[in-house]
Design a protein around this motif. Structure first.
Motif, PDB file in Angstrom:
ATOM      1  N   GLU A   1       0.801  -1.232   0.000  1.00 51.09           N
ATOM      2  CA  GLU A   1       0.000   0.000   0.000  1.00 51.09           C
ATOM      3  C   GLU A   1       0.834   1.281   0.000  1.00 51.09           C
ATOM      4  O   GLU A   1       0.390   2.308  -0.487  1.00 51.09           O
ATOM      5  N   ILE A   2       2.031   1.214   0.603  1.00 47.92           N
ATOM      6  CA  ILE A   2       2.751   2.463   0.876  1.00 47.92           C
ATOM      7  C   ILE A   2       4.015   2.582   0.017  1.00 47.92           C
ATOM      8  O   ILE A   2       4.810   1.636  -0.092  1.00 47.92           O
ATOM      9  N   PHE A   3       4.172   3.758  -0.543  1.00 48.40           N
ATOM     10  CA  PHE A   3       5.294   4.060  -1.433  1.00 48.40           C
ATOM     11  C   PHE A   3       6.631   3.886  -0.689  1.00 48.40           C
ATOM     12  O   PHE A   3       6.799   4.393   0.429  1.00 48.40           O
TER      13      PHE A   3
ATOM     14  N   GLY B   1       8.747   8.015  12.540  1.00 49.51           N
ATOM     15  CA  GLY B   1       7.794   7.435  11.582  1.00 49.51           C
ATOM     16  C   GLY B   1       8.475   6.329  10.817  1.00 49.51           C
ATOM     17  O   GLY B   1       8.437   6.278   9.592  1.00 49.51           O
ATOM     18  N   CYS B   2       9.081   5.408  11.571  1.00 55.92           N
ATOM     19  CA  CYS B   2       9.936   4.365  10.952  1.00 55.92           C
ATOM     20  C   CYS B   2       9.118   3.303  10.233  1.00 55.92           C
ATOM     21  O   CYS B   2       9.657   2.547   9.427  1.00 55.92           O
ATOM     22  N   ALA B   3       7.815   3.214  10.540  1.00 54.71           N
ATOM     23  CA  ALA B   3       6.923   2.198   9.950  1.00 54.71           C
ATOM     24  C   ALA B   3       7.503   0.799  10.136  1.00 54.71           C
ATOM     25  O   ALA B   3       7.880   0.429  11.239  1.00 54.71           O
TER      26      ALA B   3
ATOM     27  N   ASP C   1       7.478   5.152  16.036  1.00 50.94           N
ATOM     28  CA  ASP C   1       6.295   5.220  15.166  1.00 50.94           C
ATOM     29  C   ASP C   1       5.045   5.276  16.030  1.00 50.94           C
ATOM     30  O   ASP C   1       5.048   4.819  17.175  1.00 50.94           O
ATOM     31  N   ILE C   2       3.978   5.813  15.442  1.00 52.24           N
ATOM     32  CA  ILE C   2       2.699   5.875  16.164  1.00 52.24           C
ATOM     33  C   ILE C   2       2.014   4.507  16.168  1.00 52.24           C
ATOM     34  O   ILE C   2       1.185   4.219  17.017  1.00 52.24           O
ATOM     35  N   SER C   3       2.391   3.637  15.222  1.00 51.45           N
ATOM     36  CA  SER C   3       1.718   2.347  15.068  1.00 51.45           C
ATOM     37  C   SER C   3       2.467   1.216  15.769  1.00 51.45           C
ATOM     38  O   SER C   3       3.606   0.893  15.427  1.00 51.45           O
ATOM     39  N   ALA C   4       1.778   0.586  16.738  1.00 48.91           N
ATOM     40  CA  ALA C   4       2.371  -0.544  17.464  1.00 48.91           C
ATOM     41  C   ALA C   4       2.576  -1.733  16.519  1.00 48.91           C
ATOM     42  O   ALA C   4       3.552  -2.472  16.642  1.00 48.91           O
TER      43      ALA C   4
ATOM     44  N   ARG D   1       6.949   3.308  20.696  1.00 47.70           N
ATOM     45  CA  ARG D   1       5.709   3.871  20.150  1.00 47.70           C
ATOM     46  C   ARG D   1       5.583   5.312  20.629  1.00 47.70           C
ATOM     47  O   ARG D   1       5.706   5.601  21.820  1.00 47.70           O
ATOM     48  N   MET D   2       5.398   6.188  19.692  1.00 44.94           N
ATOM     49  CA  MET D   2       5.443   7.609  20.019  1.00 44.94           C
ATOM     50  C   MET D   2       4.522   8.374  19.064  1.00 44.94           C
ATOM     51  O   MET D   2       4.522   8.101  17.865  1.00 44.94           O
ATOM     52  N   ASP D   3       3.713   9.296  19.623  1.00 42.88           N
ATOM     53  CA  ASP D   3       2.874  10.132  18.762  1.00 42.88           C
ATOM     54  C   ASP D   3       3.509  11.508  18.661  1.00 42.88           C
ATOM     55  O   ASP D   3       3.458  12.302  19.605  1.00 42.88           O
ATOM     56  N   MET D   4       4.078  11.789  17.510  1.00 49.33           N
ATOM     57  CA  MET D   4       4.772  13.065  17.290  1.00 49.33           C
ATOM     58  C   MET D   4       3.796  14.247  17.264  1.00 49.33           C
ATOM     59  O   MET D   4       4.221  15.399  17.300  1.00 49.33           O
ATOM     60  N   SER D   5       2.509  13.968  17.163  1.00 47.17           N
ATOM     61  CA  SER D   5       1.517  15.042  17.154  1.00 47.17           C
ATOM     62  C   SER D   5       0.894  15.260  18.528  1.00 47.17           C
ATOM     63  O   SER D   5      -0.008  16.090  18.675  1.00 47.17           O
TER      64      SER D   5
ATOM     65  N   ILE E   1      11.184  10.373   7.227  1.00 48.65           N
ATOM     66  CA  ILE E   1      10.960  10.172   5.791  1.00 48.65           C
ATOM     67  C   ILE E   1       9.467   9.965   5.525  1.00 48.65           C
ATOM     68  O   ILE E   1       8.890   8.938   5.919  1.00 48.65           O
ATOM     69  N   ASN E   2       8.884  10.924   4.862  1.00 48.83           N
ATOM     70  CA  ASN E   2       7.457  10.888   4.488  1.00 48.83           C
ATOM     71  C   ASN E   2       6.546  10.449   5.628  1.00 48.83           C
ATOM     72  O   ASN E   2       5.726   9.536   5.453  1.00 48.83           O
ATOM     73  N   ALA E   3       6.684  11.101   6.759  1.00 51.70           N
ATOM     74  CA  ALA E   3       5.842  10.773   7.913  1.00 51.70           C
ATOM     75  C   ALA E   3       4.907  11.924   8.291  1.00 51.70           C
ATOM     76  O   ALA E   3       3.888  11.697   8.939  1.00 51.70           O
ATOM     77  N   ILE E   4       5.243  13.170   7.879  1.00 55.92           N
ATOM     78  CA  ILE E   4       4.373  14.308   8.275  1.00 55.92           C
ATOM     79  C   ILE E   4       3.383  14.543   7.140  1.00 55.92           C
ATOM     80  O   ILE E   4       3.534  15.445   6.313  1.00 55.92           O
ATOM     81  N   LEU E   5       2.392  13.665   7.100  1.00 57.14           N
ATOM     82  CA  LEU E   5       1.469  13.629   5.964  1.00 57.14           C
ATOM     83  C   LEU E   5       0.046  14.008   6.355  1.00 57.14           C
ATOM     84  O   LEU E   5      -0.800  14.189   5.475  1.00 57.14           O
ATOM     85  N   THR E   6      -0.201  14.147   7.651  1.00 55.93           N
ATOM     86  CA  THR E   6      -1.577  14.348   8.110  1.00 55.93           C
ATOM     87  C   THR E   6      -2.207  15.621   7.528  1.00 55.93           C
ATOM     88  O   THR E   6      -1.528  16.643   7.363  1.00 55.93           O
TER      89      THR E   6
HETATM   90  C1  LIG Z   1       4.490   6.701   4.703  1.00 53.27           C
HETATM   91  S1  LIG Z   1       5.031   5.945   6.181  1.00 53.27           S
HETATM   92  C2  LIG Z   1       6.785   6.247   6.021  1.00 53.27           C
HETATM   93  C3  LIG Z   1       7.594   5.168   6.620  1.00 53.27           C
HETATM   94  C4  LIG Z   1       9.094   5.203   6.579  1.00 53.27           C
HETATM   95  N1  LIG Z   1       9.638   6.456   7.077  1.00 53.27           N
HETATM   96  C5  LIG Z   1       9.677   4.876   5.216  1.00 53.27           C
HETATM   97  O1  LIG Z   1      10.240   5.760   4.581  1.00 53.27           O
HETATM   98  O2  LIG Z   1       9.589   3.730   4.803  1.00 53.27           O
HETATM   99  C6  LIG Z   1       4.570   7.090   7.448  1.00 53.27           C
HETATM  100  C7  LIG Z   1       4.787   6.550   8.855  1.00 53.27           C
HETATM  101  O3  LIG Z   1       4.656   7.633   9.767  1.00 53.27           O
HETATM  102  C8  LIG Z   1       3.992   7.152  10.919  1.00 53.27           C
HETATM  103  N2  LIG Z   1       3.344   8.291  11.601  1.00 53.27           N
HETATM  104  C9  LIG Z   1       2.318   9.030  11.136  1.00 53.27           C
HETATM  105  N3  LIG Z   1       1.955   9.956  12.033  1.00 53.27           N
HETATM  106  C10 LIG Z   1       2.775   9.788  13.101  1.00 53.27           C
HETATM  107  C11 LIG Z   1       2.889  10.431  14.360  1.00 53.27           C
HETATM  108  N4  LIG Z   1       2.065  11.411  14.703  1.00 53.27           N
HETATM  109  N5  LIG Z   1       3.851  10.025  15.207  1.00 53.27           N
HETATM  110  C12 LIG Z   1       4.688   9.010  14.876  1.00 53.27           C
HETATM  111  N6  LIG Z   1       4.623   8.348  13.698  1.00 53.27           N
HETATM  112  C13 LIG Z   1       3.673   8.733  12.817  1.00 53.27           C
HETATM  113  C14 LIG Z   1       2.992   6.143  10.397  1.00 53.27           C
HETATM  114  O4  LIG Z   1       2.576   5.235  11.381  1.00 53.27           O
HETATM  115  C15 LIG Z   1       3.792   5.482   9.265  1.00 53.27           C
HETATM  116  O5  LIG Z   1       4.439   4.332   9.716  1.00 53.27           O
END
Ligand SMILES: C[S@@+](CC[C@H](N)C(=O)[O-])C[C@H]1O[C@@H](n2cnc3c(N)ncnc32)[C@H](O)[C@@H]1O
Length: 249
Positions: free
Chosen positions: A16-18, A47-49, A68-71, A91-95, A110-115
């Motif tokens: 699903e994810i680029f 946002g290590c995914a 990452d926010i996702s366990a 596990r950490m919520d950056m927001s 890397i591509n994590a601030i997408l909200t």
């Molecule tokens: C598109 S993926 C990028 C993953 C990875 N950096 C990569 O390049 O393969 C975005 C990741 O950011 C994490 N993420 C989104 N919002 C977050 C937040 N508020 N705090 C921590 N992680 C977050 C998501 O759970 C997801 O795993």
């Protein structure tokens, strides 16, 4: 794009994810990481995914914090990269409003601030600063709004992937999309996703106490945007922005 969204995506993450690491064939991001790397330094992968950057980071740094926010993402990453004993999964919520974190010497995000939520993005950018020691270095990659508009213009002008056959949005969806685009939020696979202008990125980092070193394009193939890119379509290619910066205050 809240925690629930990322937890749901996690099991199907690979399809699903680029994948930025795989698609950055220039190796510009890896080179930027190597420039700041040291076996004496700590690094946080924000946002290590599922941990794609761990094999790049773990051999080059003293310690890696994979955050990452996702366990579920963290569980998958931990399972996959057991060979590295210098990685800590958190596990950490950056927001979040009240983030507590031990700051690191370096960070990648890397591509994590997408909200699409402005409030969440404001907190996320503040947290970037909290995650780093003074003098700490950051490699940040975000989607480019310029690239997204450029792609849309090409799709429309040359009817790529039968773009003109798409039914234009109506009603509430149309209103939402107009509101969003004014904020640089535009859909990827129907998910409202923040895209950034180069100048906007520089401003956001500067306001959080970073000195921006450089902002560069990470170019991708046209097949990342179109199913059937026209054969004549060469460069400029679609891109993300990569920014390297230093925390100065
Ligand atoms: C598109 S993926 C990028 C993953 C990875 N950096 C990569 O390049 O393969 C975005 C990741 O950011 C994490 N993420 C989104 N919002 C977050 C937040 N508020 N705090 C921590 N992680 C977050 C998501 O759970 C997801 O795993």
């Amino acid at each position: 794009m809240d925690r629930k969204y990322w937890e749901t995506i996690a099991p199907k993450y690979e399809t699903e994810i680029f994948d930025v690491l795989r698609n950055d064939t220039s190796g510009i991001i890896v080179a930027a990481i190597e420039q700041m790397a040291s076996r004496k330094k700590t690094v946080i992968d924000i946002g290590c995914a599922v941990g794609k950057w761990i094999p790049v980071l773990a051999p080059k740094f003293k310690q890696v914090i994979a955050a990452d926010i996702s366990a579920i993402n963290l569980r998958i990453a931990k399972e996959k990269y057991q060979q590295y004993d210098n990685v800590e999964y958190t596990r950490m919520d950056m927001s979040a409003d009240d983030l507590t974190v031990t700051p690191c010497d370096t960070a990648i995000c890397i591509n994590a601030i997408l909200t699409d939520s402005l409030e969440k993005r404001i907190n996320f950018f503040q947290s970037l600063s909290i995650c780093l020691n003074k003098g700490g270095k950051l490699v940040l990659v975000v989607p480019s709004l310029e690239s997204k508009l450029y792609t849309n213009i090409i799709a429309n002008r040359w009817n790529v992937d039968d773009e003109k056959g798409d039914k234009p949005p109506e009603g509430k969806k149309a209103i939402r999309q107009i509101r969003n685009i004014k904020q640089g939020v535009t859909d990827i696979d129907d998910v409202p996703t923040k895209h950034y202008l180069k100048e906007e990125l520089e401003l956001l980092l500067t306001l959080e106490g970073f000195k921006v070193d450089r902002v560069e394009k990470i170019n991708y193939g046209w097949n990342t945007e179109f199913h059937k890119p026209p054969k004549w379509l060469k460069g400029p290619h679609p891109w993300d922005w990569m920014c390297t910066a230093k925390k100065t205050s």
